[in-house]
Write an enzyme that holds these catalytic residues in place. Structure first.
Site, PDB file in Angstrom:
ATOM      1  N   ASP A 269       0.828  -1.190   0.000  1.00 21.69           N
ATOM      2  CA  ASP A 269       0.000   0.000   0.000  1.00 21.69           C
ATOM      3  C   ASP A 269       0.867   1.245   0.000  1.00 21.69           C
ATOM      4  O   ASP A 269       0.643   2.192  -0.755  1.00 21.69           O
ATOM      5  CB  ASP A 269      -0.871  -0.022   1.261  1.00 21.69           C
ATOM      6  N   ASP A 376      -9.255  -0.648   3.384  1.00 21.39           N
ATOM      7  CA  ASP A 376      -8.724  -0.323   4.703  1.00 21.39           C
ATOM      8  C   ASP A 376      -9.619  -0.869   5.795  1.00 21.39           C
ATOM      9  O   ASP A 376      -9.153  -1.486   6.752  1.00 21.39           O
ATOM     10  CB  ASP A 376      -8.604   1.196   4.863  1.00 21.39           C
TER      11      ASP A 376
END
EC number: 3.4.23.-
Lengths: 458, 208
Positions: A269, A376
Site C-alpha cells: 500500500d 482499509d
C-alpha cells in the site's frame, strides 16, 4: 477464475482488487476548492504556520520549505481561516471515521466470538494454496511466505488491470465487474452469514422468509451503493460488506499467512500510493485530472452528499449544470458528481438570490469530508478479528489492537491534513496493530493473567 | 489510552524478561518479581502520564496560536480530565474484561479455596481504580502546570500505595476499605484543584 474451492469464488478476485485499490485515500474535498481558488503559497504559509504552531509533526519543516513556490502571498486572515477550518474539520473527520471503523470491528469481533463457523478451518482459498499443516516451523514459515507472495501478486495484477481499464475509459466493464462483485457479496455471503448466525442461536427460519429478507437486503444494498440513497444507509451497507469480506478472509486465510499478508499488504500500500508509478497513485491522479469521483462502490465517504431527498430551491438551478455534467460523464453515478459539480456551480451561481446561496454555502462546507477506501476497513477488521479469534480467547489483545489501529488512523489523518494528498491508510495502523498484537499476546498476557489470579491491580 | 498501553507493554516486557531469567520454581521469588513488576508498571504509567502531559501542552500551544481569540478551544483542565478518564478506562477494562468474560461461562467461584467474593470485589476495585485514575489525571496535570512537585510526588505515592494495598487481597477489609478512603480523599482533592468549592456545589444544586 472460475474454479471454486469451498466458497472461494470469482468474487474473490474483484474483491481482492477492490481491497488493494481502496487502500488509497483520496484527499478531502478542500484540495479541489483550493486548486480552484488559490495559489500554493497559501498552503506554504499554512504549513509554515502550522510548523511554528504545533510541534507534533516534524515533517512540516521539510514540507513547508519544498512547497514554497514564491507565488504572491495571500492575506493572513484568509490563511488563518483556511487553516483553522482545515484543523477544525480535521478533528471532526477523525471522529467521523472512528465511528464506522469501530462499528465494522465490533461487528466482526462479535461474530467471531459467537459464531463458531468463522473460526473453523474448512479449507483454503485458491490464492493461498500452500497448507500450514506441516510439522516443522521452517516449512510452515516458507509456506506462509509463498502464500503471501501469490496473494500480493494477484492483488497487484488486479489493481494494474483496473487502472488500465480506467485509463482507457472502459467504464462499462468496470461497472459491470463492480456490480457483479457487490451482487455476490450482498446475496451469497449474506445468505451464508445469516445461515450461520441462525444455526448458532438455534433459531428456525423458513425459506420464504429467508428469500424475502435476503432479497430486500440485497436489492436495497445494490441501489444504495451503486445509485442514490440516503448517506447513512449507504455507509451502513458499506460497513456491512466490509465486515462480511473481512469475515471471509479471517475464515479462509491460514494463521501465519494472514499475519504475513497483513504486513506485506501495508508495504504494498505504501509503495502503490506514494511511488510515482504506483497504480493507486495513478488511479487517484487520473481521477483528479478528469475531475471525476472514484467508483462509489469502493470508497467510504464521510461527507454529506447530495441525495434525492434533498430537493431544495437550489436543485432547480442546479438541474441544467448537473445534467451537462452527467452527460459528459457517460452515465456515472449522480450522487458523487455533485460534490465536484459544486465547485463549478458555485462560481456560476453568484447572481442567484441570497436564500439558496446561504443554504448552499452551508452545505458546501459540509462537503469537506474524508474518504477512506473499503480495503482499509477490511484489513483493519481482519487484524482485529484474527486477534479475537486466535489470541487464546483473550480480550485484552483484541482491545489493544483496536486502540492501536485507531491511533494509527488518527496519525494518518493528521498526516493527511498536513500533506493534503492521497495517503495510504494501511501502513501506520497495521504496523501498530501488529506490534501490539504480538507483544500483547506474548508479553502482556502472562503478566496480566498472573496479576489477575492474585487479584492485584496496577 | 495508547500511552497507558505502551507503558503496560514496557512493564510487562521487563517482568517477562526477569521471570525468564530467574528460577521458575521458587514461589517466593516469583511473588517478589511480581511485586517488582507491578511497581515498575506503576512508575512507568506515571512517566507516560507525564509524557502525555508534555504532548498535550504542545498541542495546546499550537491550537492557541491558530485560534481566533488566542485561546485554545479546549482548556487544560478538560484535557486533564479526559486524559485521566482514558487512562482509567483502559486500565479498568484491561483488569476486568477477562474476568467478565469468564463470569458468563459455567463455573463456581472460589472452589479451590479462594474467596467466593472474587467477582464482586473485582468490580468494586476496578471502579475505584477508574475513578482514581481520573482524579490523578486532574491533579497531576494541575501540579505540572503550577510546578508543585510535592503534589506530583503525592500522586505517584498514592498510586503505589493503592497498588500495594491490592496485594493484601483476599484480606478484603484491609484492602478495599483503605482504597475507597483514598478514592474519596483524592476525589475531593481533585475537585478543589479543578476549582470547585462549596459555593459551586450549592449553586449547582439550586440550579442557578
Amino acid at each position: 477464475m472460475i474454479t471454486f474451492m469451498n466458497n472461494s469464488d470469482s468474487e474473490e478476485e474483484p474483491c481482492n482488487e477492490r481491497t488493494s485499490l481502496m487502500s488509497a485515500e483520496s484527499p478531502p474535498v478542500p484540495s479541489y476548492q483550493d486548486g480552484l481558488q488559490a495559489s500554493e503559497a497559501g498552503e506554504a504559509q499554512a504549513h509554515r504556520k502550522r510548523r511554528t504552531g504545533s510541534s507534533r509533526s516534524p515533517n512540516n519543516v521539510a514540507d513547508g520549505d519544498t512547497s514554497d513556490l514564491g507565488v504572491p502571498v495571500r492575506e493572513s486572515a484568509l490563511e488563518n481561516e483556511e487553516e483553522e477550518l482545515t484543523l477544525k474539520y480535521g478533528a471532526k473527520h477523525v471522529i467521523m471515521l472512528f465511528v464506522p471503523v469501530t462499528l465494522c470491528m465490533i461487528v466482526v469481533v462479535a461474530t467471531i466470538k459467537s459464531v463458531r463457523f468463522y473460526t473453523e478451518k474448512n479449507g483454503q482459498l485458491i490464492y493461498t494454496p500452500f497448507s500450514e499443516d506441516t510439522p516443522s516451523v521452517g516449512q510452515r514459515l516458507l509456506n506462509s511466505v509463498l502464500n503471501t507472495i501469490i496473494m500480493i501478486s494477484v492483488i497487484v495484477v488486479m489493481t494494474v488491470f483496473l487502472v488500465l481499464l480506467y485509463k482507457y475509459r472502459c467504464y462499462k466493464f468496470i461497472h459491470g465487474w463492480l456490480i457483479l462483485s457487490s451482487l455476490m457479496l450482498l446475496f451469497l455471503f449474506t445468505y451464508i452469514y445469516l445461515g450461520e448466525v441462525l444455526k448458532t442461536y438455534n433459531v428456525a427460519m423458513d425459506y420464504p422468509t429467508l428469500i424475502l429478507v435476503i432479497w430486500n437486503f440485497g436489492a436495497v444494498g445494490m441501489i444504495c451503493i451503486h445509485w442514490k440513497g440516503p448517506l447513512q444507509l449507504q455507509q451502513a451497507y458499506l460497513i456491512m460488506i466490509s465486515a462480511l469480506m473481512a469475515l471471509v478472509f479471517i475464515k479462509y486465510l491460514p494463521e501465519w499467512s494472514a499475519w504475513v499478508i497483513l504486513g506485506a499488504i501495508s508495504v504494498y500500500d505504501l509503495m502503490a500510493v506514494l511511488c510515482p508509478k504506483g497504480p493507486l497513485r495513478m488511479l487517484v491522479e487520473t481521477a483528479q485530472e478528469r475531475n471525476e469521483p472514484i467508483f462509489p462502490a469502493l470508497i467510504y465517504s464521510s461527507a454529506m452528499i447530495w441525495t434525492v431527498g434533498m430537493a431544495k430551491p437550489e436543485t432547480a438551478a442546479r438541474g441544467p449544470s448537473q445534467q451537462t455534467w452527467d452527460a459528459a460523464e457517460d452515465g456515472r453515478e449522480n450522487h458523487r458528481s455533485p460534490s465536484h459539480a459544486d465547485c463549478q456551480v458555485s462560481e456560476t451561481r453568484s447572481p442567484v438570490p441570497t436564500h439558496p446561496i446561504t443554504s448552499f454555502e452551508e452545505l458546501e462546507e459540509e462537503e469537506r469530508g474524508v474518504k477512506l477506501g473499503l480495503g482499509d476497513f477490511i484489513f483493519y477488521s481482519v487484524l482485529v478479528g484474527k486477534a479475537a479469534a486466535t489470541a487464546s480467547g483473550d480480550w485484552n489483545t483484541t482491545l489493544a489492537c483496536f486502540v492501536a489501529i485507531l491511533i494509527g488512523l488518527c496519525l494518518t489523518l493528521l498526516l493527511l491534513a498536513v500533506f493534503k494528498k492521497a495517503l495510504p491508510a494501511l501502513p501506520i495502523s497495521i504496523t501498530f496493530g501488529l506490534i501490539f498484537y504480538f507483544s500483547t499476546d506474548n508479553l502482556v498476557r502472562p503478566f496480566m493473567d498472573t496479576l489477575a489470579s492474585h487479584q492485584l491491580y496496577i | 489510552a495508547f500511552f497507558w498501553l505502551v507503558s503496560l507493554l514496557l512493564a510487562s516486557l521487563i517482568w517477562f524478561v526477569s521471570v525468564h531469567l530467574s528460577d521458575r520454581e521458587d514461589a517466593k521469588l516469583q511473588h517478589g518479581l511480581l511485586i517488582f513488576g507491578a511497581a515498575v508498571s506503576v512508575l512507568l504509567q506515571e512517566v507516560f502520564r507525564f509524557a502525555y502531559f508534555k504532548l498535550l501542552k504542545k498541542a495546546d500551544e499550537g491550537l492557541a496560536t491558530i485560534s481566533e481569540d488566542g485561546r485554545s478551544p479546549i482548556s487544560l483542565r478538560q484535557m486533564a480530565y479526559v486524559s485521566g478518564l482514558s487512562f482509567g478506562i483502559i486500565s479498568g477494562v484491561f483488569s476486568v474484561i477477562n474476568i467478565l468474560a469468564d463470569s458468563i461461562g459455567p463455573g463456581i467461584v472460589g472452589i479451590h479455596g479462594d474467596s467466593p467474593y472474587y467477582f464482586i470485589t473485582s468490580a468494586f476495585l476496578t471502579m475505584a481504580l477508574v475513578l482514581l485514575h481520573t482524579f490523578w489525571g486532574v491533579i497531576f496535570f494541575d501540579a505540572c502546570e503550577k510546578r508543585r512537585y510535592w503534589c506530583l510526588g503525592l500522586v505517584v505515592g498514592s498510586h503505589l500505595l493503592t497498588s500495594g494495598l491490592t496485594f493484601l487481597n483476599p484480606w478484603y477489609e484491609a484492602s478495599l476499605v483503605p482504597i475507597f478512603l483514598i478514592t474519596l480523599c483524592t476525589g475531593l482533592w481533585a475537585f478543589f484543584t479543578a476549582g470547585g468549592s462549596f459555593r459551586n456545589i450549592l449553586k449547582c444544586l439550586s440550579c442557578k
